[in-house]
Design a protein around this motif. Structure first.
Motif, PDB file in Angstrom:
ATOM      1  N   MET A   1     -11.946   3.096   7.453  1.00 60.80           N
ATOM      2  CA  MET A   1     -12.827   2.374   8.440  1.00 60.80           C
ATOM      3  C   MET A   1     -11.920   2.545   9.540  1.00 60.80           C
ATOM      4  SD  MET A   1     -15.138  -0.789   8.858  1.00 60.80           S
ATOM      5  CE  MET A   1     -16.462  -0.133   8.240  1.00 60.80           C
ATOM      6  N   HIS A   2     -12.290   2.622  10.846  1.00 59.78           N
ATOM      7  CA  HIS A   2     -11.384   2.620  11.993  1.00 59.78           C
ATOM      8  C   HIS A   2     -11.283   1.177  12.476  1.00 59.78           C
ATOM      9  CE1 HIS A   2     -11.249   6.866  12.571  1.00 59.78           C
ATOM     10  NE2 HIS A   2     -12.451   6.761  12.343  1.00 59.78           N
ATOM     11  N   SER A   3     -10.204   0.796  13.121  1.00 60.36           N
ATOM     12  CA  SER A   3     -10.164  -0.616  13.642  1.00 60.36           C
ATOM     13  C   SER A   3     -10.823  -0.498  15.089  1.00 60.36           C
ATOM     14  CB  SER A   3      -8.745  -1.097  13.661  1.00 60.36           C
ATOM     15  OG  SER A   3      -7.817  -0.460  14.546  1.00 60.36           O
ATOM     16  N   TYR A   4     -10.836  -1.734  15.760  1.00 61.05           N
ATOM     17  CA  TYR A   4     -11.331  -1.882  17.018  1.00 61.05           C
ATOM     18  C   TYR A   4     -10.451  -1.167  17.996  1.00 61.05           C
ATOM     19  CZ  TYR A   4     -12.794  -3.945  21.433  1.00 61.05           C
ATOM     20  OH  TYR A   4     -13.306  -4.441  22.547  1.00 61.05           O
ATOM     21  N   SER A   5      -9.014  -1.311  17.900  1.00 61.45           N
ATOM     22  CA  SER A   5      -7.945  -0.943  18.892  1.00 61.45           C
ATOM     23  C   SER A   5      -8.006   0.846  18.778  1.00 61.45           C
ATOM     24  CB  SER A   5      -6.674  -1.230  18.559  1.00 61.45           C
ATOM     25  OG  SER A   5      -6.345  -1.138  17.208  1.00 61.45           O
ATOM     26  N   ASP A   6      -8.402   1.126  17.459  1.00 59.91           N
ATOM     27  CA  ASP A   6      -8.461   2.688  17.405  1.00 59.91           C
ATOM     28  C   ASP A   6      -9.488   3.297  18.261  1.00 59.91           C
ATOM     29  OD1 ASP A   6      -6.145   2.736  15.578  1.00 59.91           O
ATOM     30  OD2 ASP A   6      -7.556   2.845  13.911  1.00 59.91           O
ATOM     31  N   GLN A   8     -10.786   1.839  20.873  1.00 58.27           N
ATOM     32  CA  GLN A   8     -10.583   1.535  22.338  1.00 58.27           C
ATOM     33  C   GLN A   8      -9.677   2.616  23.057  1.00 58.27           C
ATOM     34  OE1 GLN A   8     -12.926  -0.528  23.662  1.00 58.27           O
ATOM     35  NE2 GLN A   8     -11.315  -0.753  25.006  1.00 58.27           N
ATOM     36  N   LYS A   9      -8.439   3.046  21.870  1.00 53.95           N
ATOM     37  CA  LYS A   9      -7.529   3.953  22.219  1.00 53.95           C
ATOM     38  C   LYS A   9      -8.423   5.331  22.568  1.00 53.95           C
ATOM     39  CE  LYS A   9      -3.570   1.514  20.280  1.00 53.95           C
ATOM     40  NZ  LYS A   9      -2.826   1.732  19.107  1.00 53.95           N
ATOM     41  N   ALA A  10      -9.272   5.615  21.766  1.00 53.56           N
ATOM     42  CA  ALA A  10      -9.689   7.091  21.622  1.00 53.56           C
ATOM     43  C   ALA A  10     -10.616   6.987  23.282  1.00 53.56           C
ATOM     44  CB  ALA A  10     -10.696   7.022  20.454  1.00 53.56           C
ATOM     45  N   VAL A  11     -11.421   6.062  23.177  1.00 53.60           N
ATOM     46  CA  VAL A  11     -12.233   6.076  24.389  1.00 53.60           C
ATOM     47  C   VAL A  11     -11.182   6.142  25.473  1.00 53.60           C
ATOM     48  CG1 VAL A  11     -13.817   4.538  25.682  1.00 53.60           C
ATOM     49  CG2 VAL A  11     -14.212   4.951  23.314  1.00 53.60           C
TER      50      VAL A  11
END
Length: 87
Positions: A1-6, A8-11
């Motif tokens: 599962m992805h984390s919240y920061s991942d 944010q970084k992708a967006v």
């Protein structure tokens, strides 16, 4: 599962790409208009109108993609954070 920061970084990376493409397209449009305007006065007016229409279309497309990325980010945040996300 992805984390919240991942998420944010992708967006943020995708948003930078969208606006970088918009800037590149706008600069190319200006260069093309300048070249046509330098060679022909009447062609420059026609090219200016076409450039304005294309600029508006580029801007609308960039804003729509920006908004779509925001909606996608909200969906991904809800998937990552579950019921804790207030949105």
């Amino acid at each position: 599962m992805h984390s919240y920061s991942d998420v944010q970084k992708a967006v943020n990376a995708e948003r930078r790409r969208v606006w970088s493409a918009w800037l590149a397209g706008t600069l190319l449009l200006l260069f093309a208009w300048s070249a046509v305007h330098a060679f022909s006065a009447t062609g420059g007016v026609i090219a200016g109108v076409v450039a304005l229409v294309v600029f508006v279309l580029l801007t609308v497309a960039a804003y729509r993609m920006h908004a779509a990325l925001g909606r996608r980010a909200d969906r991904e945040r809800r998937a990552v954070l579950g019921d804790d996300y207030p949105g």
